[in-house]
Design a protein around this motif. Structure first.
Motif, PDB file in Angstrom:
ATOM      1  N   ARG A  28       7.310 -60.685 -27.423  1.00 37.25           N
ATOM      2  CA  ARG A  28       7.263 -61.073 -28.691  1.00 37.25           C
ATOM      3  C   ARG A  28       7.578 -62.293 -28.420  1.00 37.25           C
ATOM      4  O   ARG A  28       6.724 -63.449 -29.207  1.00 37.25           O
ATOM      5  N   ILE A  29       7.377 -63.427 -27.183  1.00 40.46           N
ATOM      6  CA  ILE A  29       6.901 -64.805 -26.788  1.00 40.46           C
ATOM      7  C   ILE A  29       5.643 -65.333 -26.594  1.00 40.46           C
ATOM      8  O   ILE A  29       5.446 -65.870 -27.344  1.00 40.46           O
ATOM      9  N   LYS A  68       4.329 -64.679 -30.386  1.00 39.68           N
ATOM     10  CA  LYS A  68       4.809 -65.126 -31.763  1.00 39.68           C
ATOM     11  C   LYS A  68       4.218 -66.448 -32.562  1.00 39.68           C
ATOM     12  O   LYS A  68       4.061 -66.687 -32.921  1.00 39.68           O
ATOM     13  N   ASP A  69       3.576 -66.969 -30.951  1.00 36.98           N
ATOM     14  CA  ASP A  69       2.618 -68.481 -31.852  1.00 36.98           C
ATOM     15  C   ASP A  69       1.201 -67.981 -32.228  1.00 36.98           C
ATOM     16  O   ASP A  69       0.688 -68.708 -32.036  1.00 36.98           O
ATOM     17  N   VAL A  93       1.992 -58.899 -34.386  1.00 37.46           N
ATOM     18  CA  VAL A  93       2.297 -59.849 -34.809  1.00 37.46           C
ATOM     19  C   VAL A  93       1.588 -59.806 -36.248  1.00 37.46           C
ATOM     20  O   VAL A  93      -0.073 -60.408 -36.412  1.00 37.46           O
ATOM     21  N   GLN A 121       2.442 -62.551 -39.907  1.00 38.85           N
ATOM     22  CA  GLN A 121       2.929 -63.670 -40.992  1.00 38.85           C
ATOM     23  C   GLN A 121       3.825 -63.245 -42.293  1.00 38.85           C
ATOM     24  O   GLN A 121       2.650 -62.218 -43.228  1.00 38.85           O
ATOM     25  N   ASP A 165       7.382 -66.612 -42.231  1.00 37.46           N
ATOM     26  CA  ASP A 165       8.216 -65.988 -40.656  1.00 37.46           C
ATOM     27  C   ASP A 165       7.359 -65.118 -40.250  1.00 37.46           C
ATOM     28  O   ASP A 165       6.621 -64.672 -41.037  1.00 37.46           O
ATOM     29  N   VAL A 166       7.497 -64.964 -38.776  1.00 40.53           N
ATOM     30  CA  VAL A 166       7.263 -64.073 -38.043  1.00 40.53           C
ATOM     31  C   VAL A 166       6.830 -63.423 -37.984  1.00 40.53           C
ATOM     32  O   VAL A 166       9.014 -62.740 -37.999  1.00 40.53           O
ATOM     33  N   THR A 167       6.568 -61.636 -37.485  1.00 40.79           N
ATOM     34  CA  THR A 167       6.892 -60.606 -37.614  1.00 40.79           C
ATOM     35  C   THR A 167       5.969 -59.422 -36.987  1.00 40.79           C
ATOM     36  O   THR A 167       5.073 -59.967 -37.148  1.00 40.79           O
ATOM     37  N   PHE A 168       6.798 -58.778 -36.063  1.00 38.64           N
ATOM     38  CA  PHE A 168       6.638 -57.695 -35.356  1.00 38.64           C
ATOM     39  C   PHE A 168       6.349 -56.586 -35.336  1.00 38.64           C
ATOM     40  O   PHE A 168       7.016 -56.745 -35.893  1.00 38.64           O
TER      41      PHE A 168
END
Length: 743
Positions: free
Chosen positions: A579-580, A583-584, A607, A609, A614-617
């Motif tokens: 996730r790290i 996320k971007d 990933v 949006q 908000d970001v979701t996975f």
């Protein structure tokens, strides 16, 4: 680019490794001329299928014939000669055993992949560095220099012995001439002068005898010192390199150099022995008070014989450790009633010994196992490409003996896979009046009775050869020592480079280290126990670390090998790190990782949006070998679709992390291009309505809502028609169904 083309672009140090495993069994010119054809065949499968191996052998000969026709037109005499020789070899040597050539070619291709993987890794591990240190290389050069100097000294002493022999013959002639004179003549002044000259000659003889004995003594001392120190270290280093190579490490070389040193030393010792015999012959013709020969010669001869005994005993080595042809990447694991091969070499290569040494193979003395098959063979110089004095056993089978109660021994998984055995070899050398009994043994082997025991047995082989230099500690697992984490991680990377063609990078190794220890630790200081590696279950799981890793290796080998070799599978990354990383990134960016909760599973996470920014996975349920047997993984990535709420299906996978367009990364691995398929209205044949499975997942608005079983059922024609408007035909034709979790 073909694999062979990549090999040719390697640095010289890697090309030297490649050169080591190409010989007359599979000449490099054939590998070069038929590179693409060879790489397109499944030699590994043929190694276990005689009918398939025979077909491939016949096709290989046809390919050689075609090359022969081509070079004949070009009038390339040297290549014509070599190709005719190769054709004769293929027909003669492998016609009765086609699987043998399949094994050889499969091993060569695998070693090429391992070397390519090693060349792509930026940093050497501690084990590999220790094996390739400059100190070792310098000692090798020193040994070769000293052996050459000893050989020259022995040859120079030969000249001294010949001078001594000539001098003694002259003395003997002049002395006998005087003795034949009449008594009156002996009193003449001339004869007295001759007697003084003879006395001077005798003094010179005495001096030369002492000088020759001294030189012989120095040669013997130099050989003794070399054998006791540097040569012994060289041999031990070679055996250590062989241990490391058995568990996936760099190819071990240097045996030919050792053979040259052993042979030259043996020749020098036999030369010294002949010199001492010549001195004994001279002694029988002339002796005198204070003669040094009867005093020094027996001691020198005893020392020479002692050194010859030791040299021969150390020269009897296992060149290639026991290995089943069906599992070339898993040496030292032997299955009962399955043939294995093993090769012995005598490092003293003397023509007088060709076909004169018969070697007998046995298994250790606990009487639990016996060896079936041809277990006595003669060493010869004809079967090896380099003409070494060797013997290869190819048809040995271990058989478990029944106990007195009539049942077989304990075959529990822990008992079998941690019980070590040894294959022993014995022979006798008779040469120039010497009789020397020789013995050697393989590295410890693990016996299994079922293929399911292979992973744990291989773990035992890894741990043993990583942890100890002792070649014969059969009680090792009574109290197995801990291993340094840094070295263990290096060996784990070798498992991937040797078995699936690409090793692990530092980030992947960091993840494995955390999984093994449960924390972030220093590689150099941490000691890991055998139980932690192979016996204790991972926290919250029903399997051990090694079982989890072995399942991943099997998955890569059988289902996703090309993607792994290309480096597109990150694989070893935790959910948190995943996730790290994502996320971007641009929505639709995804990465591939191995499941931590399912054995032999691979998943992908992308990933996305939300409307509020908000970001979701999203992570798809892991694909295992059962599902990947039905559809190639690259096709799944190409055709995968999701339905969010009531929207039309769409493929969410756009960019492979960090920013590689999906089709650019995986396009060459897609199994086919989109093809048209019949519409439902065309009829399904025999009155049935056609139905298909497609790779569609539904992302639930409410994560607690259970997945509908209807997601996995055939669709009605009306639903199919709607989806057909938005999906490619290939997506429908080749799809599989999968479930998706929202996180």
């Amino acid at each position: 680019m073909s694999q062979w083309s990549q090999v040719q672009q390697l640095e010289i140090k890697f090309l030297e490794q490649v050169d080591q495993f190409y010989d007359d069994n599979f000449p490099m010119e054939i590998r070069h001329l038929l590179a693409q054809w060879i790489e397109s065949q499944d030699w590994e499968a043929a190694a276990n299928n005689e009918a398939m191996a025979m077909i491939l052998l016949q096709n290989l000969i046809i390919q050689v014939d075609e090359q022969l026709d081509r070079v004949s037109q070009e009038k390339n005499l040297l290549l014509i000669h070599n190709l005719k020789r190769v054709r004769k070899l293929l027909q003669g040597k492998y016609h009765g055993n086609p699987m043998h050539i399949a094994v050889i070619i499969s091993n060569c291709l695998r070693e090429e992949r391992r070397i390519l993987a090693a060349a792509s890794m930026p940093v050497q591990g501690p084990l590999e560095k220790s094996l390739q240190s400059s100190v070792v290389s310098e000692r090798q050069r020193n040994v070769e220099h000293k052996v050459s100097a000893i050989k020259n000294s022995a040859q120079m002493t030969d000249q001294d012995v010949k001078y001594l022999e000539d001098l003694q013959e002259e003395f003997d002639f002049r002395y006998k001439t005087i003795q034949s004179l009449e008594q009156n003549d002996k009193n003449s002044a001339l004869i007295k002068q001759e007697m003084l000259a003879l006395q001077a000659m005798l003094n010179t003889l005495d001096y030369k005898r002492k000088e020759v004995l001294s030189k012989i003594g120095r040669v013997i001392h130099e050989i003794d010192m070399l054998m006791s120190n540097m040569l012994t270290e060289e041999l031990l280093d070679w055996k250590r390199r062989q241990q490391i190579a058995c568990i996936g490490g760099p190819l071990h070389g240097g045996l030919d150099q050792l053979q040259n040193c052993f042979t030259l030393l043996a020749e020098s010792l036999f030369q010294v022995r002949r010199q001492l015999e010549k001195l004994d012959e001279l002694l029988t013709r002339l002796t005198y008070d204070g003669d040094p020969i009867p005093v020094q010669r027996p001691q020198l001869l005893e020392k020479v014989n002692f050194l010859l005994y030791n040299l021969f005993r150390n020269s009897f080595v296992v060149e290639r450790q026991p290995c089943m042809p069906t599992h070339p990447q898993r040496p030292l694991v032997l299955k009962t009633l399955i043939q294995f091969t093993v090769k012995l070499r005598l490092l003293i290569k003397l023509p007088e010994l060709n076909y004169q040494i018969r070697v007998k193979a046995t298994i250790d003395n606990n009487r639990r196992f016996v060896l079936c098959g041809t277990h006595v063979k003669a060493m010869n110089m004809d079967e090896s490409a380099n003409g070494s004095l060797s013997v290869e056993f190819r048809h040995l089978q271990p058989k478990e003996m029944k106990t007195s109660a009539g049942s077989k021994g304990n075959e529990g998984p822990h008992m079998v896979t941690e019980e070590l055995h040894s294959i022993s070899f014995e022979t006798q050398v008779c040469l120039y009046g010497l009789t020397i009994n020789l013995e050697t043994s393989s590295l410890p082997v693990v016996m299994i009775s079922n293929v399911s025991q292979l992973p744990n047995a291989w773990a035992s082989i890894i741990w043993y050869n990583l942890s100890t230099n002792d070649p014969q500690n059969l009680s090792f697992f009574n109290n197995p020592p801990a291993a340094t984490l840094s070295q263990l991680l290096e060996v784990l990377s070798w498992q991937f480079s040797s078995y699936v063609g690409r090793g692990l990078n530092s980030e992947q190794l960091n993840m494995l280290a955390e999984k093994l220890t449960g924390q972030q630790v220093s590689y150099n200081d941490y000691q890991l126990s055998w139980a932690k590696f192979c016996k204790e279950h991972l926290p919250g799981k029903s399997f051990t670390f090694w079982v989890w890793l072995e399942a991943i290796l099997d998955l890569i080998k059988k289902h996703i090998l090309p993607l792994w070799i290309d480096g597109y599978i990150m694989g070893f990354v935790s959910k948190e790190k995943e996730r790290i990383l994502l996320k971007d990134k641009t929505p639709g960016t995804f990465l591939l990782r191995f499941s931590e909760s399912n054995l032999g599973g691979i998943t992908f996470t992308w990933v996305d949006q939300l409307e509020n920014g908000d970001v979701t996975f999203h992570s798809v349920e892991p694909y295992n070998k059962g599902r990947l047997s039905a559809l190639p993984f690259a096709d799944i990535l190409r055709d995968y679709k999701v339905i969010m709420a009531d929207n039309v299906p769409e493929n969410p996978l756009k960019y492979l992390y960090p920013d590689i367009p999906k089709d650019k990364a995986f396009g060459k691995h897609y199994s086919c291009q989109p093809n048209e398929v019949s519409k439902p209205s065309d009829g399904g044949g025999k009155g049935y309505v056609p139905s298909v499975f497609i790779p569609v997942s539904k992302i639930l608005n409410d994560p607690t809502e259970p997945h509908s079983p209807s997601d996995l059922l055939p669709m009605s024609p009306s639903v199919y028609a709607v989806l057909r408007e938005h999906l490619s035909p290939t997506a429908i034709e080749t799809a599989v169904s999968c479930k998706l979790s929202h996180s």
